[in-house]
Design a protein around this motif. Structure first.
Motif, mmCIF file in Angstrom:
data_model
loop_
_atom_site.group_PDB
_atom_site.id
_atom_site.type_symbol
_atom_site.label_atom_id
_atom_site.label_comp_id
_atom_site.label_asym_id
_atom_site.label_seq_id
_atom_site.Cartn_x
_atom_site.Cartn_y
_atom_site.Cartn_z
ATOM 1 N N ARG A 5 0.605 -1.056 -0.046
ATOM 2 C CA ARG A 5 0.131 -0.041 0.057
ATOM 3 C C ARG A 5 0.949 1.302 0.130
ATOM 4 O O ARG A 5 0.403 2.166 -0.709
ATOM 5 C CB ARG A 5 -0.956 0.082 1.052
ATOM 6 N N ARG A 6 1.721 1.207 0.870
ATOM 7 C CA ARG A 6 2.781 2.425 0.912
ATOM 8 C C ARG A 6 3.579 2.555 -0.508
ATOM 9 O O ARG A 6 3.641 3.816 -0.915
ATOM 10 C CB ARG A 6 3.633 1.987 1.991
ATOM 11 N N ALA A 7 3.860 1.515 -1.327
ATOM 12 C CA ALA A 7 4.774 1.665 -2.159
ATOM 13 C C ALA A 7 3.574 2.264 -3.290
ATOM 14 O O ALA A 7 4.233 3.032 -4.157
ATOM 15 C CB ALA A 7 5.244 0.331 -2.969
ATOM 16 N N ARG A 8 2.538 1.688 -3.305
ATOM 17 C CA ARG A 8 1.546 2.408 -4.070
ATOM 18 C C ARG A 8 1.277 3.798 -4.043
ATOM 19 O O ARG A 8 1.231 4.647 -5.285
ATOM 20 C CB ARG A 8 0.151 1.445 -4.138
ATOM 21 N N PHE A 9 1.199 4.386 -2.878
ATOM 22 C CA PHE A 9 0.876 5.656 -2.566
ATOM 23 C C PHE A 9 2.140 6.608 -2.540
ATOM 24 O O PHE A 9 1.919 7.784 -2.683
ATOM 25 C CB PHE A 9 -0.120 5.958 -1.415
ATOM 26 N N GLU A 10 3.246 5.922 -2.203
ATOM 27 C CA GLU A 10 4.400 6.821 -2.051
ATOM 28 C C GLU A 10 4.956 7.155 -3.414
ATOM 29 O O GLU A 10 5.508 8.319 -3.554
ATOM 30 C CB GLU A 10 5.487 5.969 -1.285
ATOM 31 N N SER A 11 4.962 6.390 -4.357
ATOM 32 C CA SER A 11 5.330 6.953 -5.637
ATOM 33 C C SER A 11 4.626 7.645 -6.619
ATOM 34 O O SER A 11 3.336 7.615 -6.272
ATOM 35 C CB SER A 11 5.751 5.320 -6.575
ATOM 36 N N ALA A 12 5.270 8.565 -7.374
ATOM 37 C CA ALA A 12 4.358 9.562 -7.909
ATOM 38 C C ALA A 12 3.986 9.118 -9.126
ATOM 39 O O ALA A 12 4.488 9.679 -10.156
ATOM 40 C CB ALA A 12 5.445 10.950 -7.999
ATOM 41 N N ASP A 13 3.034 8.184 -9.127
ATOM 42 C CA ASP A 13 2.705 7.649 -10.556
ATOM 43 C C ASP A 13 1.516 8.387 -11.052
ATOM 44 O O ASP A 13 0.713 8.945 -10.269
ATOM 45 C CB ASP A 13 2.181 6.146 -10.350
ATOM 46 N N ALA A 14 1.277 8.548 -12.416
ATOM 47 C CA ALA A 14 0.355 9.153 -12.986
ATOM 48 C C ALA A 14 -0.815 8.232 -13.032
ATOM 49 O O ALA A 14 -1.887 8.748 -13.526
ATOM 50 C CB ALA A 14 0.944 9.590 -14.563
ATOM 51 N N ILE A 15 -0.895 7.162 -12.647
ATOM 52 C CA ILE A 15 -2.066 6.234 -12.889
ATOM 53 C C ILE A 15 -2.467 5.897 -11.485
ATOM 54 O O ILE A 15 -1.551 5.471 -10.296
ATOM 55 C CB ILE A 15 -1.354 4.910 -13.184
ATOM 56 N N ALA A 16 -3.512 5.885 -11.138
ATOM 57 C CA ALA A 16 -4.106 5.662 -9.780
ATOM 58 C C ALA A 16 -3.999 4.102 -9.538
ATOM 59 O O ALA A 16 -4.124 3.353 -10.181
ATOM 60 C CB ALA A 16 -5.515 6.171 -9.778
ATOM 61 N N PRO A 17 -3.929 3.776 -8.167
ATOM 62 C CA PRO A 17 -3.712 2.385 -7.976
ATOM 63 C C PRO A 17 -4.859 1.462 -8.473
ATOM 64 O O PRO A 17 -4.649 0.357 -9.063
ATOM 65 C CB PRO A 17 -3.662 2.388 -6.088
ATOM 66 N N HIS A 18 -6.039 1.763 -8.492
ATOM 67 C CA HIS A 18 -7.111 1.004 -8.974
ATOM 68 C C HIS A 18 -7.221 0.752 -10.470
ATOM 69 O O HIS A 18 -7.113 -0.058 -10.850
ATOM 70 C CB HIS A 18 -8.441 1.585 -8.507
ATOM 71 N N GLN A 19 -6.519 1.835 -11.187
ATOM 72 C CA GLN A 19 -6.315 1.782 -12.482
ATOM 73 C C GLN A 19 -5.184 0.884 -12.895
ATOM 74 O O GLN A 19 -5.267 0.201 -13.914
ATOM 75 C CB GLN A 19 -5.998 3.337 -13.166
ATOM 76 N N PHE A 20 -4.111 1.277 -12.398
ATOM 77 C CA PHE A 20 -2.908 0.172 -12.492
ATOM 78 C C PHE A 20 -3.472 -1.124 -12.358
ATOM 79 O O PHE A 20 -2.999 -2.134 -12.901
ATOM 80 C CB PHE A 20 -1.834 0.558 -11.447
ATOM 81 N N SER A 21 -4.366 -1.560 -11.090
ATOM 82 C CA SER A 21 -4.612 -2.824 -11.051
ATOM 83 C C SER A 21 -5.245 -3.408 -12.209
ATOM 84 O O SER A 21 -5.240 -4.692 -12.599
ATOM 85 C CB SER A 21 -5.529 -2.853 -9.851
ATOM 86 N N VAL A 22 -6.390 -2.610 -12.627
ATOM 87 C CA VAL A 22 -7.174 -3.110 -13.704
ATOM 88 C C VAL A 22 -6.131 -3.241 -15.002
ATOM 89 O O VAL A 22 -6.399 -4.387 -15.814
ATOM 90 C CB VAL A 22 -8.244 -1.952 -14.075
ATOM 91 N N MET A 23 -5.234 -2.224 -15.187
ATOM 92 C CA MET A 23 -4.383 -2.715 -16.382
ATOM 93 C C MET A 23 -3.420 -3.878 -16.215
ATOM 94 O O MET A 23 -3.150 -4.531 -17.180
ATOM 95 C CB MET A 23 -3.297 -1.210 -16.601
ATOM 96 N N ALA A 24 -3.159 -4.095 -15.053
ATOM 97 C CA ALA A 24 -2.207 -5.190 -14.660
ATOM 98 C C ALA A 24 -3.042 -6.599 -15.013
ATOM 99 O O ALA A 24 -2.406 -7.614 -15.681
ATOM 100 C CB ALA A 24 -1.634 -5.281 -13.430
ATOM 101 N N HIS A 25 -4.373 -6.640 -14.700
ATOM 102 C CA HIS A 25 -5.234 -7.638 -15.096
ATOM 103 C C HIS A 25 -5.391 -7.880 -16.416
ATOM 104 O O HIS A 25 -5.306 -9.039 -17.130
ATOM 105 C CB HIS A 25 -6.417 -7.746 -14.266
ATOM 106 N N VAL A 26 -5.339 -6.943 -17.099
ATOM 107 C CA VAL A 26 -5.476 -6.917 -18.750
ATOM 108 C C VAL A 26 -4.414 -7.340 -19.369
ATOM 109 O O VAL A 26 -4.489 -8.282 -20.197
ATOM 110 C CB VAL A 26 -5.818 -5.443 -19.266
ATOM 111 N N GLU A 27 -3.225 -6.692 -18.814
ATOM 112 C CA GLU A 27 -1.933 -7.405 -19.410
ATOM 113 C C GLU A 27 -1.630 -8.734 -19.175
ATOM 114 O O GLU A 27 -1.134 -9.389 -20.061
ATOM 115 C CB GLU A 27 -0.587 -6.654 -18.629
ATOM 116 N N LYS A 28 -2.326 -9.399 -18.064
ATOM 117 C CA LYS A 28 -2.339 -11.036 -17.748
ATOM 118 C C LYS A 28 -3.472 -11.730 -18.582
ATOM 119 O O LYS A 28 -3.415 -13.066 -18.511
ATOM 120 C CB LYS A 28 -2.603 -11.202 -16.422
ATOM 121 N N GLY A 29 -4.067 -11.024 -19.272
ATOM 122 C CA GLY A 29 -5.141 -11.675 -19.952
ATOM 123 C C GLY A 29 -6.581 -11.505 -19.925
ATOM 124 O O GLY A 29 -7.501 -12.057 -20.613
ATOM 125 N N LEU A 30 -6.961 -10.971 -18.651
ATOM 126 C CA LEU A 30 -8.411 -10.651 -18.388
ATOM 127 C C LEU A 30 -8.620 -9.484 -19.200
ATOM 128 O O LEU A 30 -8.159 -8.335 -19.231
ATOM 129 C CB LEU A 30 -8.505 -10.579 -16.846
#
Length: 123
Positions: A5-30
């Motif tokens: 959780r800390r790594a998700r929120f500490e990094s200055a990412d342009a993608i929100a954690p919930h968006q990243f999660s969805v994209m990672a699932h798409v990358e895996k084939g969902l």
């Protein structure tokens, strides 16, 4: 969980954690909204909002299923693939900056804990 959780929120990412999660699932084939919503444990309308936001940013595409025009298929764009890579690099850098000063014994303890936690997760 705290470190994740800390790594998700500490990094200055342009993608929100919930968006990243969805994209990672798409990358895996969902690639179906229903499957993504179930995997994320969110409602279909919430998933639709997330996907629409990603489409607007050019990170994913949502196209009609060639076999069923009523269904949608979600795919990562090249920009989406690059965004996932960038977020992962940022998170890796964040965690590396936290562990690089650990002693050899502390690093060994982390390796042992990783093995134990992996066994617990598989059980």
């Amino acid at each position: 969980m705290k470190i994740s959780r800390r790594a998700r929120f500490e990094s200055a990412d342009a993608i929100a954690p919930h968006q990243f999660s969805v994209m990672a699932h798409v990358e895996k084939g969902l690639d179906r909204p229903g499957a993504l919503a179930r995997e994320e444990r969110i409602s279909a309308p919430s998933l639709t909002r997330t996907v629409n936001g990603l489409v607007e940013r050019g990170l994913v595409e949502s196209n009609a299923d060639p076999d069923d025009g009523r269904a949608r298929v979600i795919t990562l764009t090249n920009a989406g693939k690059q965004a996932l890579t960038d977020v992962r690099r940022s998170r890796d850098a964040w965690i590396i900056s936290r562990i690089e000063d650990l002693t050899d014994q502390e690093c060994q303890t982390l390796r042992e804990a990783q093995d134990i936690l992996s066994r617990v997760a598989r059980a």
